[in-house]
Scaffold this motif. Structure first.
Motif, mmCIF file in Angstrom:
data_model
loop_
_atom_site.group_PDB
_atom_site.id
_atom_site.type_symbol
_atom_site.label_atom_id
_atom_site.label_comp_id
_atom_site.label_asym_id
_atom_site.label_seq_id
_atom_site.Cartn_x
_atom_site.Cartn_y
_atom_site.Cartn_z
ATOM 1 N N ARG A 215 48.873 9.479 51.839
ATOM 2 C CA ARG A 215 48.892 9.292 53.281
ATOM 3 C C ARG A 215 47.667 9.477 54.899
ATOM 4 N NH1 ARG A 215 54.643 11.354 55.987
ATOM 5 N NH2 ARG A 215 55.550 10.111 54.337
ATOM 6 N N SER A 218 51.002 9.397 59.681
ATOM 7 C CA SER A 218 52.254 9.345 59.451
ATOM 8 C C SER A 218 53.501 8.643 59.892
ATOM 9 C CB SER A 218 52.545 10.782 60.254
ATOM 10 O OG SER A 218 51.378 10.705 61.992
ATOM 11 N N GLY A 221 57.306 5.403 55.685
ATOM 12 C CA GLY A 221 56.824 4.743 54.223
ATOM 13 C C GLY A 221 57.468 5.766 53.404
ATOM 14 N N SER A 222 57.127 5.238 51.944
ATOM 15 C CA SER A 222 57.672 6.615 51.238
ATOM 16 C C SER A 222 56.599 6.789 50.012
ATOM 17 C CB SER A 222 58.726 6.235 50.313
ATOM 18 O OG SER A 222 58.514 5.066 49.189
ATOM 19 N N MET A 223 56.548 7.601 49.410
ATOM 20 C CA MET A 223 55.447 7.972 48.122
ATOM 21 C C MET A 223 55.980 6.336 46.623
ATOM 22 S SD MET A 223 55.223 10.449 44.852
ATOM 23 C CE MET A 223 54.380 11.699 46.827
ATOM 24 N N TYR A 227 52.815 4.741 50.842
ATOM 25 C CA TYR A 227 52.194 5.166 51.818
ATOM 26 C C TYR A 227 51.048 3.316 52.191
ATOM 27 C CZ TYR A 227 54.055 9.173 51.100
ATOM 28 O OH TYR A 227 55.078 10.425 50.261
ATOM 29 N N SER A 229 49.156 1.773 54.884
ATOM 30 C CA SER A 229 48.043 1.869 56.528
ATOM 31 C C SER A 229 49.062 0.582 57.293
ATOM 32 C CB SER A 229 46.935 2.141 56.238
ATOM 33 O OG SER A 229 46.451 1.390 55.892
ATOM 34 N N HIS A 246 51.426 -4.136 48.334
ATOM 35 C CA HIS A 246 52.524 -3.572 48.208
ATOM 36 C C HIS A 246 53.295 -3.858 48.132
ATOM 37 C CE1 HIS A 246 49.226 -0.841 50.531
ATOM 38 N NE2 HIS A 246 49.794 0.943 49.465
ATOM 39 N N ASN A 473 58.618 -3.261 52.334
ATOM 40 C CA ASN A 473 58.041 -2.893 52.879
ATOM 41 C C ASN A 473 58.189 -2.190 54.496
ATOM 42 O OD1 ASN A 473 56.377 -3.004 51.063
ATOM 43 N ND2 ASN A 473 54.812 -4.404 51.868
ATOM 44 N N ASP A 476 61.177 -0.129 53.531
ATOM 45 C CA ASP A 476 60.981 1.315 53.314
ATOM 46 C C ASP A 476 60.036 1.930 54.745
ATOM 47 O OD1 ASP A 476 59.867 2.788 51.370
ATOM 48 O OD2 ASP A 476 57.864 2.238 51.725
ATOM 49 N N ARG A 477 59.376 1.605 55.643
ATOM 50 C CA ARG A 477 58.896 2.347 56.741
ATOM 51 C C ARG A 477 59.203 2.548 57.735
ATOM 52 N NH1 ARG A 477 53.402 1.670 58.119
ATOM 53 N NH2 ARG A 477 53.118 0.416 56.578
#
Length: 624
Positions: A215, A218, A221-223, A227, A229, A246, A473, A476-477
């Motif tokens: 990562r 911070s 996001g997730s694995m 993650y 940027s 992604h 995305n 997810d974020r």
């Protein structure tokens, strides 16, 4: 001057002298070489030219010499023809190979490939570029055809179809279905496009794979999402001809295989064989009850794939309640069990198949996503024709029936407790800094910023795949409320390329799907599925031990009234709370009363009050 001395006058063309000595006169003795001053060039004196021609004719007149000279000339011509033919074939083969290679990348870099082919051809053939371009244009294969929509034939009933005015029922102001003019199933299949829709600018889309994830910031996001940027997020909105973004499933080399959201290998191979239309849904956390599609044509039953994604908890419930066997089919639905879910929230897990169907079904052309609580009641071919092909659209979703503005949607989510308020505020403020504004008529022809995301109709082409990847995305974020992030992704893509989303009316969506209640609400409701009316006296409540039931044994529910009992036989899970048993007359079997925590409507409340009054009167009479 003799012929031998004539041959020595070619001092400035020594090669010619050697050629005559070795090939033209092989049997003649070579004349003695004397030191003489170089003579003048043969072409400088016309008299010497005439003598030279006269000597050639003199030697050519001899029989043997003439035949030999003729053979030499013929051999020279033959060798020259072979050389020229070989020289022409070799560049053509090379050019064909080069053209085929350029064709393979012409959609990625069409201008650079054409320029390089022109420069190579110019250097090799030393010919004007104009001729080479025309020759290349004749040899280059035509660009692949695309679907650009169609128009209904003149006089077709759907051509001038208009919605009727809404019913004048002031008591019912909520959402309701409206009429939709569909083509017949046969007509819809006949107009199904053979070619894909155009994907503006973007032609090649690949996805990020990385096993060792770190990562970099911070910021959410997730694995499972990798993650990404903030810089990678911003770069993903810069639409190019070839992109890598992604899009979930970051770990591993294949979606569903050791990536999180894992699927059994036989199921993955089966899903890869889907090359047509896919209808998909999902139930996680045993949150809904499977709804079987209705009014599906035989052609769709054969050619359309119906997939239901469930987790292990839901699979166990389905197996106990419906007898799911090794066939893994429940009606039209093919059950796919998902292991190692990437999120703890069941609703967030549902966003994976909802937005990333193109990753799970890499070869499908079209897909229709419906939430687990919805029942499909119109044939998939008719839906695709009405909302995609007839509108020349590649992505369709209904707009919210009441709210059109993201800020209003955020306030409604906070008021209903859909998500943590601080997270919703953070997401909306972030979008405001990126330029999100309240919806207004200035955004027309965009009709709304808030979708009703329970149904998604799409074609799997690079631009729609990119849209759902970037939409996922954001989910997810930030928060899992995908209605909040829909418009920001759509507007960013539309600002770069000429592409749009068909946002149809919500009443049209309610025409082809019927919404049911979630499973927990259905278990508390006394609404019968199939009812049998039995005339009997009112049931008398008594304290008796409850009747034991199992998932395989059918139980019965009743809705008591003054003179009518409604008997319903359903397969239900064990009771969530203990209730006293019901003692009935011999004509009626043992039944279980389920009190619904849902607020009753006016008529039901009046009936209940009359029933309580009647019960109280009978108790007073018995006590007296």
């Amino acid at each position: 001057m003799t012929g031998g001395s004539l041959g020595l006058r070619t001092g400035s063309y020594g090669s010619l002298q050697q050629q005559f000595q070795t090939s033209v006169l092989p049997n003649q003795p070579s004349p003695p070489v004397t030191n003489r001053k170089p003579s003048k060039m043969l072409g400088s004196n016309s008299r010497d030219k005439e003598k030279f021609l006269h000597t050639i004719c003199k030697f050519a007149g001899r029989k043997k010499v003439g035949m030999m000279l003729l053979c030499v000339i013929s051999a020279a011509v033959f060798v020259w023809v072979l050389y020229v033919a070989k020289g022409e074939d070799t560049p053509e083969s090379e050019q064909i190979q080069n053209i085929r290679f350029n064709d393979s990348i012409v959609s990625s870099y069409p201008e650079s490939s054409m320029i390089s082919s022109e420069q190579n051809s110019t250097r090799e053939n030393k010919s004007p570029p104009l001729n080479i371009v025309s020759r290349d244009e004749r040899r280059v294969q035509p660009a692949p055809s695309v679907f650009l929509g169609y128009t209904l034939p003149s006089g077709h009933p759907c051509q001038n179809f208009a919605l009727p005015p809404p019913p004048s029922d002031r008591k019912r102001t909520g959402p309701r279905p409206c009429p939709v003019c569909y083509l017949s199933v046969e007509e819809a299949i006949a107009v199904m496009p053979k070619d894909p829709s155009p994907s503006p600018v973007l032609n090649y889309l690949t996805y990020v794979y990385e096993d060792n994830l770190t990562r970099t910031d911070s910021f959410g996001g997730s694995m499972f999402g990798g993650y990404p940027s903030l810089k990678q997020r911003n770069d993903s909105f810069d639409i190019k001809e070839s992109m890598t973004v992604h899009c979930g499933f970051v770990r591993g080399i294949k979606p569903g295989r050791d990536t999180g959201f894992d699927i059994a290998e036989p199921d993955l191979l089966e899903m890869e064989q889907c090359h047509g239309v896919v209808v998909a849904s999902a139930i996680f956390g045993n949150y809904d009850i499977i709804q079987q599609p209705e009014n599906i044509s035989e052609a769709a039953k054969v050619n359309v794939s119906f997939y239901m994604f469930v987790d292990e908890e839901t699979e166990e419930y389905i197996r106990n309640s419906t007898g799911l066997g090794n066939t893994k089919w429940v009606g039209l639905w093919r059950i796919i069990v998902v292991h190692h879910l990437p999120y703890a929230d069941a609703r967030r897990n549902g966003k994976v198949p909802k937005l990333l169907l193109h990753r799970i079904f890499p070869n499908a052309r079209y897909s229709i996503w419906i939430d687990g609580k919805l029942k499909l009641v119109v044939d998939p071919y008719q839906i695709l024709e009405r909302f995609l092909w007839r509108k020349n659209a590649s992505f369709a979703i209904s707009r919210h029936y009441r709210r059109f503005d993201v800020f209003e949607e955020a306030n409604a989510n906070k008021a209903a407790g859909k998500y943590d308020n601080a997270s919703i505020d953070f997401q909306v403020e972030f979008y405001k800094r990126e330029g999100l504004t309240p919806y207004s008529k200035a955004k027309l022809p965009i009709t709304s910023d808030v979708p009703e995301g329970c149904v998604i109709i799409r074609e799997h082409i690079p631009i729609t795949n990119l849209f759902t990847c970037l939409w996922f995305n954001e989910v997810d974020r930030f928060t899992s409320r995908d209605q909040l992030s829909f418009s920001i992704v759509r507007d960013k893509i539309m600002s770069k390329v000429k592409w749009s989303v068909n946002m149809f009316m919500d009443c049209e969506r309610r025409n082809f799907v019927v919404q049911a209640y979630h499973r927990d609400l259905l278990e508390h409701m006394a609404a019968p599925i199939s009812s049998t009316t039995i005339v009997s006296s009112p049931a008398v409540l008594a304290k008796e031990p409850p009747v034991k039931s199992s998932p395989d044994v059918s139980t019965q529910r009743v809705k008591p009234s003054a003179e009518v009992l409604t008997q319903t036989t359903i397969n239900s899970p064990p009771a969530l709370f203990k209730e006293p048993a019901v003692k009935t007359s011999p004509a009626v079997s043992t039944q279980r009363i389920v009190r619904s925590p849902i607020r009753k409507r006016g008529r039901e409340r009046r009936i209940s009050r009359r029933h309580r009054k009647a019960s109280a009167g009978s108790r007073n009479a018995n006590s007296s």
